[in-house]
Design an enzyme around this catalytic site. Structure first.
Site, PDB file in Angstrom:
ATOM      1  N   LEU A 385      -4.663   5.683 -11.126  1.00  0.00           N
ATOM      2  CA  LEU A 385      -5.677   4.790 -10.557  1.00  0.00           C
ATOM      3  C   LEU A 385      -5.609   4.733  -9.042  1.00  0.00           C
ATOM      4  CD1 LEU A 385      -5.356   1.780 -13.039  1.00  0.00           C
ATOM      5  CD2 LEU A 385      -6.961   3.691 -13.137  1.00  0.00           C
ATOM      6  N   GLY A 386      -4.454   4.989  -8.479  1.00  0.00           N
ATOM      7  CA  GLY A 386      -4.302   4.925  -7.031  1.00  0.00           C
ATOM      8  C   GLY A 386      -2.873   5.175  -6.636  1.00  0.00           C
ATOM      9  N   GLU A 387      -2.661   5.230  -5.335  1.00  0.00           N
ATOM     10  CA  GLU A 387      -1.319   5.486  -4.812  1.00  0.00           C
ATOM     11  C   GLU A 387      -1.155   4.747  -3.497  1.00  0.00           C
ATOM     12  OE1 GLU A 387       1.726   9.262  -4.146  1.00  0.00           O
ATOM     13  OE2 GLU A 387      -0.358   9.577  -4.771  1.00  0.00           O
ATOM     14  N   GLY A 388      -0.025   4.071  -3.329  1.00  0.00           N
ATOM     15  CA  GLY A 388       0.249   3.331  -2.108  1.00  0.00           C
ATOM     16  C   GLY A 388       1.576   3.718  -1.517  1.00  0.00           C
ATOM     17  N   GLY A 391       4.405   3.261  -4.315  1.00  0.00           N
ATOM     18  CA  GLY A 391       4.352   3.945  -5.597  1.00  0.00           C
ATOM     19  C   GLY A 391       2.950   4.256  -6.053  1.00  0.00           C
ATOM     20  N   ASP A 504       2.010  -8.869   2.956  1.00  0.00           N
ATOM     21  CA  ASP A 504       1.193  -7.650   3.009  1.00  0.00           C
ATOM     22  C   ASP A 504      -0.209  -7.920   2.467  1.00  0.00           C
ATOM     23  OD1 ASP A 504       0.788  -5.030   3.715  1.00  0.00           O
ATOM     24  OD2 ASP A 504       1.645  -4.177   1.899  1.00  0.00           O
TER      25      ASP A 504
END
Length: 746
Positions: A385-388, A391, A504
């Site tokens: 779904l995504g990456e930050g 992780g 954050d």
């Protein structure tokens, strides 16, 4: 989404150490072997003077407060749901003896609509229910699902047909319905529901349209006759000679539907356009079948022979206990040895006390890695779904939970930093409960794997809607998201037992549910501080450039003020559709900022707060300033007061001087109230000079990269980031240049 938590009242971020989990389980087994298991009848009664919050599990929006149960919280709210369950099990039947219980439950309650808006906005109703002990709240149980039934089981919405709940999701409920859904016989009725909320399948009684909602205190009795296998319901509305009584009977064999031990409680839900309060004022329950318990029997006055036998049993128990302790120590030593053999030092790993902290409470639970791998197809790339910075996140369906989830896999799992973020998320967010926070459902950690399991928030992150080709967020949705975020930050800073500094706040950490309600997530950088403590020193500067308070970079202090700076930047970003900082040529920066081609200078750094402050400072009579700040994709379709207030509050929160920023309660009130007197901001952005250096060796940034400034001091001016070298021993407080005094304005 559901939150099955009770917030902790701990005053520190570290829970009190407890015995290892293995010892507790083995001691419990020993206790069961050494003592008899007596049985006692289950009877309890609560009213305004005796309600105890610790006796009930409060799920999602529900709370036990001030001598009552508020199923949807104390504030009228749309898209809400809540459940309150008595924490002790009810013995419904006994498989060993074949006995079945008869019981009676009586309760007083009220259902109130939104004040001044009439019964048309009265929510969907509430229930008294029995379910397997202890049940999980279904994933999609808003609106007419009444906090009990998962809407995904609805087979055909158009024809209002639905399947049945089963297994751990089974229930038998008496519903007091106040809204006409497709499967309802009327907009006001009492019905008996068995594994679904279609009252037409069972028995129901239709009530007058002016009943239930805003009808004052109502009384209900639900009784079950195990011999006749009949459930009887009596409802009294009104008082004195004007009392109206309604009765309902349904043939049901509870033993065929529910297990031996069940939980009893109440639930309620509303939808997007409905808001109401559902309050239980008293609750009495009595059952004919005793509930098994592990309490020891009362002392006896038997003979010396019995005393000698008891002493022998006690000696054997002590010997067995010593053996258990020895085995437990050996297991722990073997676990440490395996960690060292795998190349992970014991200090870098999560020890048994960490696991004990995580497993405490009624919230997130440990989920086996095999279940998570199966849910994601082995963490296949197609399911990402995504990456930050910390992780990757994968979507999947955990069959054992019966719901879709989002699984975060920490990329720095084997490092100390990764484990600190992981542990922070589990120990902080698992104790928080708010509709605008992402729900943590479970966790999993092994030698080198750290995973967190969250509710799947369907509409993804806010930044995905601001900067993608998705349909443009309308201004009403943006304003709703801003107010939801303000509510979440208010809860973290001022309304929970401790102050939580998120650390954050940014659009990629703000998720949007099906109704585009904001849900703040990612608590890997969160810190707990006591109320009244404004600052907490960080071992490393952590955050995202553009959202990170400039003073935080220099002084190394995490605070509510630094959170407010990030909050202000997000407000400006939502209003303008521009990223907070873009280091690109002018044309590329304009594209990233919502298609506006401003003369920012080729190759220079575009800073949203400076740009917005300059435009905002032109004055109220210059309407073009507001139009210039507003996202062009809105096409001018926005409420001008709301836009001006969002921009004004955003700049106020992002003020270079932390002392000039508002607290979150002030900011939230300013966003919602036209009577709030806003301060007059200086026409030009003040210049802040921070005189407390922070060592570059301890500076770390998660997300985009940024050049450290070492032991230099950053002066945040209206045109650039200037640096000036000072002595590293300086400890003077921050000073402000061009900091005009603030005066109130409408």
């Amino acid at each position: 989404m559901a939150v099955l938590l009770n917030p902790s009242s701990s005053s520190s971020s570290k829970a009190t150490p407890r015995p290892p989990q293995q010892q507790q389980l083995l001691l419990l087994l020993l206790h069961l072997l050494l003592v008899a298991v007596p049985a006692t009848s289950l009877t309890f009664s609560y009213d305004a003077d005796s309600f105890v919050s610790e006796d009930f599990r409060q799920e999602d929006d529900a709370m036990v407060t001030a001598g009552r149960i508020e199923l949807l919280g104390e504030e009228f709210a749309a898209r809400a749901r809540g459940r309150a369950l008595y924490k002790r099990p009810v013995q419904l039947w006994d498989g060993a003896t074949g006995e079945e219980a008869s019981f009676a439950a009586s309760f007083n309650f009220t259902i109130r609509s939104v004040a001044g808006r009439g019964n048309a906005l009265a929510g969907h109703g509430m229930t008294f229910f029995l379910a397997p002990f202890m049940p999980d709240m279904p994933q999609e149980c808003y609106e007419g699902c009444l906090g009990l039934f998962d809407q995904s089981l609805t087979r055909n919405t158009a024809s209002a047909t639905m399947g049945n709940a089963s297994g751990a999701a089974s229930f038998v409920a008496v519903e007091f319905d106040t809204h006409m859904d497709g499967w309802d016989p009327s907009g006001r009725h009492v019905g008996v529901d068995i594994n679904n909320v279609d009252s037409r399948r069972g028995n129901y009684v239709v009530l007058p349209e002016d009943s239930l909602v805003d009808a004052g205190v109502m009384s209900a009795t639900v009784s079950y006759d195990s011999g006749a296998r009949r459930l009887d319901v009596a409802l009294a509305i009104g008082g004195g000679a004007a009392t109206a009584t309604y009765n309902l009977s349904a043939a049901v064999h509870l033993r065929s539907v529910l297990p031996e031990q069940v939980a009893v409680g109440f639930s309620a839900a509303t939808g997007d356009q409905f808001a109401s309060n559902h309050t239980v004022l008293s609750f009495t329950f009595s059952s004919t079948l005793p509930t098994r318990t592990t309490n020891p029997p009362p002392p006896s006055t038997s003979s010396a022979k019995t005393a000698h036998l008891s002493a022998a049993v006690a000696a054997a128990g002590i010997a067995l206990l010593l053996l258990v302790l020895a085995i437990t120590i050996l297991i722990r030593r073997a676990r440490k040895r395996r960690r060292r053999d795998d190349g992970v030092s014991y200090d870098d790993s999560l020890d048994d006390d960490d696991e004990e902290d995580m497993e405490s409470g009624t919230g997130p639970r440990r989920i086996p890695y095999a279940q998570l791998a199966a849910a994601t197809g082995g963490f296949a790339e197609i399911g990402k779904l995504g990456e930050g910075g910390s992780g990757s996140v994968y979507g999947g369906h955990v069959r054992e939970l019966g719901r879709d989830v989002a699984i975060k896999v920490f990329t720095r799992g084997a490092s100390m930093e990764g484990r600190k973020e992981y542990r922070s998320e589990v120990t902080v967010i698992s104790r928080l409960r708010h509709r605008n926070l992402v729900q943590l459902m479970g966790w999993c950690h092994g030698r080198r794997r750290l995973l967190l399991v969250y509710e799947l928030v369907r509409n993804g992150s806010l930044d995905g809607h601001l900067y993608s080709n998705k349909e443009t967020l309308t201004w009403p949705l943006r304003y709703q998201i801003i107010n939801g975020l303000a509510s979440a930050v208010l809860y973290l800073h001022q309304e929970w037992d401790q102050c939580v500094v998120h650390g954050d706040i940014k659009p990629s950490n703000i998720m949007l549910d099906e109704s585009f309600n904001a849900k703040l997530g990612d608590f890997g950088l969160a810190r707990l501080i006591d109320h009244g403590m404004s600052l907490q020193t960080m071992t490393a500067v952590a955050g995202t450039p553009g959202y990170l308070d400039p003073e935080c970079v220099i002084t190394g202090k995490a605070s509510t003020e630094s959170d407010m700076y990030s909050f202000g930047i997000v407000l400006l970003e939502v209003a303008s559709g521009r990223r907070p900082m873009v280091v690109t040529p002018r044309a590329a920066a304009a594209t990233a900022g919502g298609g506006k081609d401003d003369d920012d200078g080729g190759g220079q750094v575009f800073r949203l707060v400076e740009w917005a402050w300059e435009l905002y400072g032109r004055g109220d009579d210059d309407q073009s300033s507001l139009d210039a700040i507003a996202d062009t994709r809105l096409g001018g379709a926005f409420d001008r007061w709301e836009m001006e207030r969002v921009v004004g509050v955003g700049l106020w929160c992002a003020h270079p001087d932390p002392k000039a920023r508002p607290a979150i309660r002030q900011a939230a009130e300013a966003l919602q109230s036209r009577k709030f007197r806003m301060p007059v901001l200086p026409p030009r952005m003040p210049v802040a000079v921070y005189l407390q250096p922070f060592a570059a060796s301890t500076m770390k940034y998660y997300g985009d990269s940024m050049t450290s400034v070492g032991s230099e001091v950053v002066g945040y001016s209206s045109t650039s980031l200037a640096t000036a070298t000072l002595s590293s021993s300086s400890s003077l407080p921050s000073a402000m240049a061009n900091n005009d005094s603030l005066s109130p304005r409408e």
